[in-house]
Design an enzyme around this catalytic site. Structure first.
Site, PDB file in Angstrom:
ATOM      1  N   ASP A 198       2.195  -9.234  19.086  1.00 18.41           N
ATOM      2  CA  ASP A 198       2.059  -9.149  20.554  1.00 18.41           C
ATOM      3  C   ASP A 198       0.969  -8.175  21.002  1.00 18.41           C
ATOM      4  O   ASP A 198       0.473  -8.261  22.116  1.00 18.41           O
ATOM      5  CB  ASP A 198       3.388  -8.722  21.183  1.00 18.41           C
ATOM      6  CG  ASP A 198       4.529  -9.648  20.784  1.00 18.41           C
ATOM      7  OD1 ASP A 198       4.254 -10.818  20.474  1.00 18.41           O
ATOM      8  OD2 ASP A 198       5.683  -9.197  20.777  1.00 18.41           O
TER       9      ASP A 198
ATOM     10  N   ARG B 295      16.784  -8.643  13.882  1.00 17.89           N
ATOM     11  CA  ARG B 295      17.109  -7.920  15.108  1.00 17.89           C
ATOM     12  C   ARG B 295      18.469  -7.292  14.828  1.00 17.89           C
ATOM     13  O   ARG B 295      19.349  -7.941  14.271  1.00 17.89           O
ATOM     14  CB  ARG B 295      17.220  -8.871  16.302  1.00 17.89           C
ATOM     15  CG  ARG B 295      16.063  -9.864  16.388  1.00 17.89           C
ATOM     16  CD  ARG B 295      14.876  -9.346  17.185  1.00 17.89           C
ATOM     17  NE  ARG B 295      13.833 -10.381  17.223  1.00 17.89           N
ATOM     18  CZ  ARG B 295      12.559 -10.158  17.435  1.00 17.89           C
ATOM     19  NH1 ARG B 295      12.114  -8.932  17.636  1.00 17.89           N
ATOM     20  NH2 ARG B 295      11.689 -11.127  17.479  1.00 17.89           N
TER      21      ARG B 295
ATOM     22  N   ALA C 277       0.828  -1.210   0.000  1.00 19.37           N
ATOM     23  CA  ALA C 277       0.000   0.000   0.000  1.00 19.37           C
ATOM     24  C   ALA C 277       0.858   1.253   0.000  1.00 19.37           C
ATOM     25  O   ALA C 277       0.609   2.191  -0.775  1.00 19.37           O
ATOM     26  CB  ALA C 277      -0.924  -0.011   1.221  1.00 19.37           C
TER      27      ALA C 277
ATOM     28  N   GLY D 185       7.220  -3.416  15.710  1.00 21.83           N
ATOM     29  CA  GLY D 185       6.637  -3.413  17.052  1.00 21.83           C
ATOM     30  C   GLY D 185       7.302  -2.410  17.981  1.00 21.83           C
ATOM     31  O   GLY D 185       7.927  -1.438  17.529  1.00 21.83           O
TER      32      GLY D 185
HETATM   33  P1  ADP Z   1       9.790  -5.488  17.804  1.00 17.73           P
HETATM   34  O1  ADP Z   1       9.905  -4.274  16.965  1.00 17.73           O
HETATM   35  O2  ADP Z   1       8.973  -6.559  17.153  1.00 17.73           O
HETATM   36  O3  ADP Z   1       9.356  -5.163  19.225  1.00 17.73           O
HETATM   37  P2  ADP Z   1      12.547  -5.855  18.771  1.00 17.73           P
HETATM   38  O4  ADP Z   1      12.257  -5.448  20.165  1.00 17.73           O
HETATM   39  O5  ADP Z   1      13.442  -7.023  18.566  1.00 17.73           O
HETATM   40  O6  ADP Z   1      11.240  -6.161  17.907  1.00 17.73           O
HETATM   41  O7  ADP Z   1      13.215  -4.605  18.044  1.00 17.73           O
HETATM   42  C1  ADP Z   1      13.605  -4.669  16.683  1.00 17.73           C
HETATM   43  C2  ADP Z   1      14.828  -3.846  16.448  1.00 17.73           C
HETATM   44  O8  ADP Z   1      14.548  -2.479  16.782  1.00 17.73           O
HETATM   45  C3  ADP Z   1      16.026  -4.198  17.313  1.00 17.73           C
HETATM   46  O9  ADP Z   1      16.770  -5.301  16.802  1.00 17.73           O
HETATM   47  C4  ADP Z   1      16.836  -2.923  17.250  1.00 17.73           C
HETATM   48  O10 ADP Z   1      17.535  -2.825  16.037  1.00 17.73           O
HETATM   49  C5  ADP Z   1      15.734  -1.855  17.272  1.00 17.73           C
HETATM   50  N1  ADP Z   1      15.518  -1.407  18.648  1.00 17.73           N
HETATM   51  C6  ADP Z   1      14.867  -2.057  19.643  1.00 17.73           C
HETATM   52  N2  ADP Z   1      14.923  -1.380  20.802  1.00 17.73           N
HETATM   53  C7  ADP Z   1      15.646  -0.270  20.535  1.00 17.73           C
HETATM   54  C8  ADP Z   1      16.092   0.850  21.331  1.00 17.73           C
HETATM   55  N3  ADP Z   1      15.802   0.936  22.635  1.00 17.73           N
HETATM   56  N4  ADP Z   1      16.829   1.798  20.721  1.00 17.73           N
HETATM   57  C9  ADP Z   1      17.125   1.709  19.407  1.00 17.73           C
HETATM   58  N5  ADP Z   1      16.755   0.698  18.617  1.00 17.73           N
HETATM   59  C10 ADP Z   1      16.024  -0.284  19.156  1.00 17.73           C
END
Ligand code: ADP
Length: 323
Positions: free
Chosen positions: A127, A72, A22, A102
């Site tokens: 989630d 990640r 989209a 997320g």
């Molecule tokens: P989701 O987005 O599904 O919650 P994650 O928590 O694994 O998944 O976060 C995905 C990616 O976002 C991480 O691998 C990292 O690169 C980035 N990220 C997560 N937390 C932070 C943070 N506090 N500061 C900067 N980048 C972050």
């Protein structure tokens, strides 16, 4: 003309592709260029992206996962990694970014936005813990996959007078367990937001058996302190309290895969198109989600560090109805 980039980050969620499609087609309709970044923030840091055309996003609306790839990316947690990402965007003269992901991903996007770079986040995670939206892309499909498993287990449970303990995903959020548990008529729902000890689960199962139930379902969220394994260890020692013969099924990543539901495809499509509307108005720094049936925007700085909470009253309702 704008040159924008789009990426999917964190845990994949069914519907991410519909959002990419989209946003791509809405951007092309504006006469813009849009680059698809490979593997989330890792691709920004590695400068791994390619131009998207209308045909590149054909035939993906019905596909789960993400065709752009996700990862990640620990380097993005460091200021140096984020500076590298911004440097690569500047070198390509890209002047806005859409981040589909997320909680963690949107914390990352808020840090980019804080530097002044225009970022729009789209809430996407099974989630359902992203702040600023009732529901994220992927949640509806994940709930339905869990529900289908519950329905199937109930069929076999009823034939053999068994109870099934089903562990589902959701990290620290009990949304999937709560919704699939309600929809599946579960006898017990165990979620991190309100812990239930194995002893209490055993008592509730035993009482259900005494009331003449021929089978029972316990749904446990993966983030619950007393998870499926802990429960089974307790039940093995206290079989007499339960009445039913008990089996455990851990759904794991099965919950994350699958064909996106109509709801997720429509939500993702609306959010992808809305991202372009926002950027066309030179507005950014927002997470787009949905409240009721409206697309709503929340500043990314508010989203970062906050989590959406569940409606705990629904758990009490489910308990009453499990009689
Ligand atoms: P989701 O987005 O599904 O919650 P994650 O928590 O694994 O998944 O976060 C995905 C990616 O976002 C991480 O691998 C990292 O690169 C980035 N990220 C997560 N937390 C932070 C943070 N506090 N500061 C900067 N980048 C972050």
């Amino acid at each position: 003309m704008k040159r924008i980039a789009i990426l999917t980050s964190g845990g994949d969620a069914p519907g991410m592709n519909a959002a990419v499609r989209a946003a791509t087609r809405a951007a092309l309709a504006q006469g813009w260029q849009i680059h698809g970044v490979r593997n989330g923030y890792a691709g920004l840091i590695a400068d791994n992206m390619e131009l998207l055309r209308a045909r590149n996003v054909g035939g993906i609306i019905q596909r789960g996962g993400t065709v752009l790839g996700s990862a990640r990316c620990p380097e993005f947690l460091e200021a140096e990694g984020r500076a590298r990402a911004l440097h690569n965007l500047a070198r390509r003269k890209i002047n806005a970014l859409i981040v589909i992901g997320g909680n963690g991903s949107q914390t990352g996007s808020s840090l980019l936005a804080a530097t002044g770079f225009p970022v729009i986040g789209l809430a996407s995670t099974i989630d359902n813990d992203v702040f600023g939206t009732d529901v994220s892309i992927g949640v509806d499909t994940a709930v339905n996959v869990t529900l289908e498993a519950i329905d199937r287990l109930r069929t076999t449970g009823a034939s053999h007078q068994r109870a099934f303990l089903v562990e589902t995903m959701g990290r620290r959020c009990g949304h999937i367990a709560l919704f699939a548990g309600i929809a599946g008529g579960a006898e017990v729902i165990a979620i991190p937001e309100r812990e239930v000890r194995p002893q209490e689960v055993a008592e509730r199962l035993g009482a259900a058996y005494e009331r003449g139930k021929t089978h029972a379902i316990v749904v446990v969220a993966e983030g619950a302190r007393h998870g499926a394994q802990a429960m089974m260890r307790y039940f093995a020692k206290h079989r007499d309290k339960i009445g039913f013969e008990l089996r455990v099924t851990t759904l794991g990543h099965v919950v994350r895969g699958g064909i996106p539901s109509a709801f997720d495809r429509v939500l993702a499509t609306r959010l992808g198109a809305a991202a372009i509307d926002w950027l066309a108005r030179d507005a950014a720094g927002m997470l787009l989600g949905m409240r009721g049936s409206d697309i709503v925007a929340t500043p990314l700085e508010e989203v970062a560090g906050n989590t959406r909470s569940i409606d705990i009253a629904l758990l009490d309702m489910a308990r009453v109805l499990a009689q």
